[in-house]
Design an enzyme around this catalytic site. Structure first.
Site, short mmCIF file in Angstrom:
data_model
loop_
_atom_site.label_atom_id
_atom_site.label_comp_id
_atom_site.label_asym_id
_atom_site.label_seq_id
_atom_site.Cartn_x
_atom_site.Cartn_y
_atom_site.Cartn_z
N GLU A 468 1.00 -2.55 -5.30
CA GLU A 468 1.97 -2.70 -4.22
C GLU A 468 2.14 -4.19 -3.91
O GLU A 468 3.03 -4.82 -4.44
CB GLU A 468 1.51 -1.91 -2.98
CG GLU A 468 2.64 -1.70 -2.01
CD GLU A 468 2.52 -0.43 -1.19
OE1 GLU A 468 1.58 0.34 -1.36
OE2 GLU A 468 3.41 -0.21 -0.34
N ASP A 475 4.82 -4.99 8.54
CA ASP A 475 3.49 -5.57 8.62
C ASP A 475 3.58 -7.05 9.02
O ASP A 475 2.86 -7.52 9.91
CB ASP A 475 2.76 -5.47 7.27
CG ASP A 475 2.78 -4.08 6.66
OD1 ASP A 475 3.81 -3.40 6.77
OD2 ASP A 475 1.77 -3.67 6.05
N TRP A 536 10.56 -2.42 10.95
CA TRP A 536 10.42 -3.13 9.68
C TRP A 536 11.57 -4.14 9.58
O TRP A 536 11.34 -5.34 9.55
CB TRP A 536 10.41 -2.12 8.52
CG TRP A 536 9.00 -1.67 8.21
CD1 TRP A 536 8.27 -2.02 7.10
CD2 TRP A 536 8.14 -0.83 8.99
NE1 TRP A 536 7.02 -1.45 7.17
CE2 TRP A 536 6.91 -0.72 8.31
CE3 TRP A 536 8.27 -0.17 10.21
CZ2 TRP A 536 5.84 0.03 8.80
CZ3 TRP A 536 7.21 0.58 10.70
CH2 TRP A 536 6.02 0.67 10.01
N GLU A 744 -6.61 -0.69 6.15
CA GLU A 744 -5.31 -0.06 6.37
C GLU A 744 -5.41 1.06 7.40
O GLU A 744 -4.50 1.29 8.18
CB GLU A 744 -4.81 0.50 5.04
CG GLU A 744 -3.43 1.09 5.10
CD GLU A 744 -2.86 1.35 3.72
OE1 GLU A 744 -3.64 1.40 2.76
OE2 GLU A 744 -1.63 1.50 3.60
#
Ligand code: BGC
Length: 891
Positions: A468, A475, A536, A744
């Site tokens: 990823e 984030d 986001w 996470e």
């Protein structure tokens, strides 16, 4: 008076490749007692250090400017490739003038001009697989030594520049990651000391990297190009000022190097038997098989721009703490710290010995390497020994997220120093620290910092280990305020804003990840890419605003303003009755789902809250930039969104749809409720926390807000309680379970259940570390009023469970500190450091009357006002170190 110091150009120390029109210069004032503020300044620019010092033949002088600002744009457009020296002096109150600062230097890049060179390629295998890296080289000869020699170089792929047998610079993963179809960053190195008369040889290693290697979790490669390509120019400036250019072109040759394959996710394979140390020394060298390179057929239309942020470097080298044998011939080294980077290997073994190095973040219960969470990323390096003396090697064109390294292939037990960990990160200076009396929280702060170090690799990534490692916007957005406290991340995030703008869709939606690999995947599959997801996509507004708040520099708003407007307009167009659709990621990895009767926060509520947030910040940006009409328009829109939010989600009692902690945190943090309704909303929030046994139930969206909201609404003790929780879900649970970075999930690993679901279980994911901002600002009390840290606001709040807390931050004006410490027989000390050219206000909760002020020697006394019973406001705190001693109990 001492001279100004810490001179920067466009936020960088002596940058060599500035491509902006009128670069901004900035400085800091020396600490002084006699005067506090800059009232004037003067900048001088010259073409040589000697001219600058002798003040002769200056290129530009600002003259004395009446200003308290410690930054100034130069008043002319420097010519491409000019090298400039500059110095500054300042006037303090009372008209005293400082001496001139030490000179600083910057050099201008191509400024959009053509590079007299050709892009070159050297295919080493079929497209679509990890092929050997390339070594490329060219020769040139010079009769007279130049007074200045500069290599400009970049790649679609990764490169490492060399000249006359030496590596140039110490940077890795060059030129960094951008959308190479739009914007490619370039490097410039002064190589005057490396060129010589006669024959010279320059060259580069060239690898796949982000441009041609794997990206994303669908196993795809070649996102930007079928083949990596290199572009280089050597600029030789003679004593008489004449310039000679040498560029990469058809006369270069290539060879398929000792790097037999290299991929960012999968690792590097290096065959040391193929090494030719003379490959870049003038002369023939002993490796055969060098073939002519090819000129790149595909036209490169991207803009070439000097790198605008610090490159990735080795920022630390960690020794292994232990070596254990996990199986016959298999050794595991523990670095004691989860990092992003590579290993430096020191071995002596027979020629042809093949060593396999696997990397992992955790060990399984049986002591073997845990690799399940890496998903399809192989994270495996191979080294084939040359034989003979000790061999020292590190990979160039890969990186891993790891704490443990497993080596197999050695015949004997390796020494502990056979492996060290090279920590790779964008090389940002430390600008902050937080410490308190609770060691677990200090470890949390360390984990947050390591999370940033491991994930600020040219792009802010979600994680550095699995398949990823993408520039996830949500984030990055939640973590930005913390990131700006910890490290000098302004140029890094400014570059990321450019990545966001490049990735903005035509209709105005910002993406999920920048650079936007999902859009490329979608294009290949003939689908539309979906961006525009709440919390986001809002990175495109929130990060520029945070940069402005940190620096006070409007440039960050100017650069992003039209993109910000387009995002707000996109949301307005696609909203339904003023509400955002229910499509986004919601409150990612929230723990609401742990009980069937707890519903997650509706994602349309999150979307509408963020719609309001982005709209009001864009309105404020318009006001700062003097765009009155736009400001008014967005203020009106904001009013409508508030009305829609209240209609859609808020009951007359103050209860919100979903009744989740995140819903209340958003509504309160973003000021979405009418003031009379706020106390009720706070009560519902408290009820929700209480129902969960005084625990968090928030995910990426709610977690950064919950403690700040509680503190802002008189519930600091409860916020501290959440912070100090050590069981699930809490910040300290991973710490108690041995975390050295942020995880996470709260329960990525627990003693009871072991590892969390392998599909998504990173042990280096900084998002939950966004609590860092609150540690600095509300636990220690170090904050500001307004922007640019011109006016500090200290609000130290002695919290239950802690005896002391303190924070420091290197602001644009200098170092600021704020801390508090209870002392034994009741009472509390508050200590502040105000940098020069700043002032401060403090708000002290003083339990009983009587505050003793210990002020810096020459400072005028600050004013103490009791603004309500038990609360003292201290005003007019000038630069220097201050202490306030509050007697009494109750702390
Ligand atoms: C990433 C996250 C990201 C999320 C978005 C994950 O795979 O690791 O950090 O924000 O997807 O849904």
């Amino acid at each position: 008076m001492r001279p100004p110091h810490s001179l920067l150009c466009e936020y960088l120390v002596n940058p060599q490749n500035v491509d902006l029109a009128r670069p901004q210069l900035s400085w800091k004032l020396a600490n002084r007692s006699e005067c506090t503020c800059q009232i004037g300044c003067e900048v001088r620019v010259a073409a040589t250090e000697k001219n600058l010092r002798s003040k002769r033949r200056l290129v530009w002088e600002s003259g004395r400017v009446r200003s308290a600002l410690t930054a100034m744009r130069i008043g002319f457009d420097p010519a491409p490739h000019s090298r400039l020296w500059w110095a500054v002096r300042e006037w303090g109150e009372g008209e005293q003038v400082s001496p001139w600062s030490k000179p600083a230097q910057f050099s201008i890049g191509f400024r959009g001009g053509d590079w007299p060179a050709n892009w070159i390629e050297f295919p080493t295998g079929p497209t679509g697989q990890a092929n050997p890296a390339r070594l490329l080289r060219g020769n040139f000869s010079i009769i007279e030594l130049p007074r200045r020699a500069t290599i400009f170089m970049t790649a679609i792929g990764l490169f490492e520049p060399w000249l006359n047998g030496q590596r140039v610079g110490c940077d890795f993963l060059l030129p960094g990651w951008t959308d190479y179809s739009q914007r490619i960053e370039t490097m410039a190195y002064d190589v005057t000391a490396l060129v010589r008369t006669g024959m010279n040889r320059w060259g580069a290693w060239l690898g796949d990297g982000w441009a041609c290697g794997r990206l994303g979790f669908q196993g795809r490669r070649n996102f930007y190009s079928a083949e990596p390509a290199l572009l280089g120019v050597l600029r030789l400036e003679a004593e008489d000022g004449s310039v000679c250019w040498i560029g990469t072109g058809a006369d270069w040759t290539g060879w398929d190097s000792p790097i037999r394959s290299a991929d960012l996710y999968d690792g590097e394979c290096y065959d040391a038997r193929r090494e030719d140390p003379s490959w870049c020394q003038a002369g023939p060298g002993y490796s055969s098989g060098w073939q002519p390179v090819q000129l790149r057929k595909e036209r490169v239309t991207a803009e070439l721009l000097g790198k605008s942020s610090e490159p990735v470097r080795t920022v630390a080298e960690l020794s292994a703490q232990s070596v254990i044998q996990s199986n016959t011939g298999v050794w595991i080294f523990d670095l004691g710290q989860n990092i992003a980077g590579v290993v430096r290997l020191r071995v002596q073994a027979k020629r042809g010995t093949r060593l396999t190095l696997r990397h992992g973040e955790m060990l399984r219960p049986d002591g073997s390497l845990y690799i399940e969470n890496l998903r399809s990323a192989r994270c495996t390096d191979t080294y084939i020994c040359r034989g003979g003396e000790t061999e020292i090697w590190n990979p160039r064109f890969t990186f891993h997220g790891f704490r443990y390294v497993e080596i197999s292939g050695l015949k004997t037990r390796p020494q502990r120093d056979a492996v060290t960990g090279l920590v790779w990160s964008s090389d940002l200076a430390d600008t902050g620290g937080f410490a308190c009396s609770q060691p677990l929280i200090n470890r949390l702060q360390s984990n947050i910092r390591w999370g940033q170090i491991g994930n600020f690799l040219d792009v802010p990534t979600d994680c550095p280990q699995r398949d990823e490692r993408l520039g996830w916007t949500g984030d990055a957005q939640v973590f930005t305020p913390t990131a700006l406290f910890n490290f000098a991340a302004v140029p890094f995030l400014r570059k990321y804003c450019a990545d966001l703008r490049d990735a903005q869709s035509k209709d105005g939606a910002f993406p999920d990840v920048a650079p936007d690999v999902f859009a490329i995947e979608a294009r290949r599959e003939g689908r539309d890419s979906v961006g525009g997801n709440a919390a986001w996509a809002d990175a495109g507004v929130i990060i520029p605003w945070a940069l402005y708040a940190e620096t006070g520099d409007k440039t960050h708003l100017e650069e992003n303003f039209s993109a910000m407007c387009r995002w707000v307009e996109y949301q307005e167009r696609t909203a339904v009755n003023g509400l955002r659709p229910d499509t986004a990621y919601g409150d990612w990895v929230a723990t609401e789902a742990v009980r069937a009767d707890w519903a997650p926060t509706p994602s349309d509520l999150i979307g509408t809250a963020y719609f309001a947030r982005s709209t009001v910040l864009t309105a404020r940006a318009a006001e700062v930039l003097g765009e009155k009409r736009v400001g008014k328009k967005f203020r009106r829109l904001h009013g409508k969104i508030l009305a829609a939010f209240r209609r859609g989600y808020v009951a007359p009692s103050g209860r919100l749809v979903g009744d989740t902690q995140t819903a209340y945190a958003l509504a309160l943090a973003f000021d979405l409720l009418p003031p009379p309704m706020r106390p009720a909303a706070v009560r519902y929030l408290l009820r929700s926390i209480e129902r969960r046994g005084y625990h968090l139930s928030t995910g990426f969206v709610g977690t950064p807000l919950i403690c700040p909201v509680l503190t802002a609404h008189g519930q600091h003790d409860l916020a501290a309680r959440l912070l100090l929780n050590e069981d699930y879900p809490s910040w300290l649970m991973p710490v108690k379970n041995g975390a050295t970075t942020m995880w996470e999930r709260w329960n990525s690993w627990t003693p009871e259940d072991g590892f969390g679901p392998v599909g998504m279980n990173s042990f280096n994911h900084y998002a939950f570390g966004a609590v860092g901002e609150w540690l600095y600002r509300d636990v220690a009390g170090l904050g500001q009023l307004g922007v640019g840290w011109k006016h500090l606001h200290f609000v130290p709040r002695p919290a239950p469970g802690l005896d002391h807390a303190e924070a420091w931050h290197e602001t644009p004006e200098g170092r600021a500190e704020c801390g508090w410490r209870r002392y034994a027989r009741g009472g509390c000390d508050f200590e502040f450091l105000v940098p020069p050219n700043s002032t401060a206000t403090a708000t002290l909760t003083v339990a009983s009357a009587g505050v003793k002020m210990i002020k810096p020697k020459h400072a005028a006394a600050a004013r103490l006002l009791e603004i309500e019973p038990g609360v003292v406001r201290v005003e007019d705190i000038g630069p220097g170190r201050w202490r306030f001693r509050a007697r009494g109990t109750g702390y």
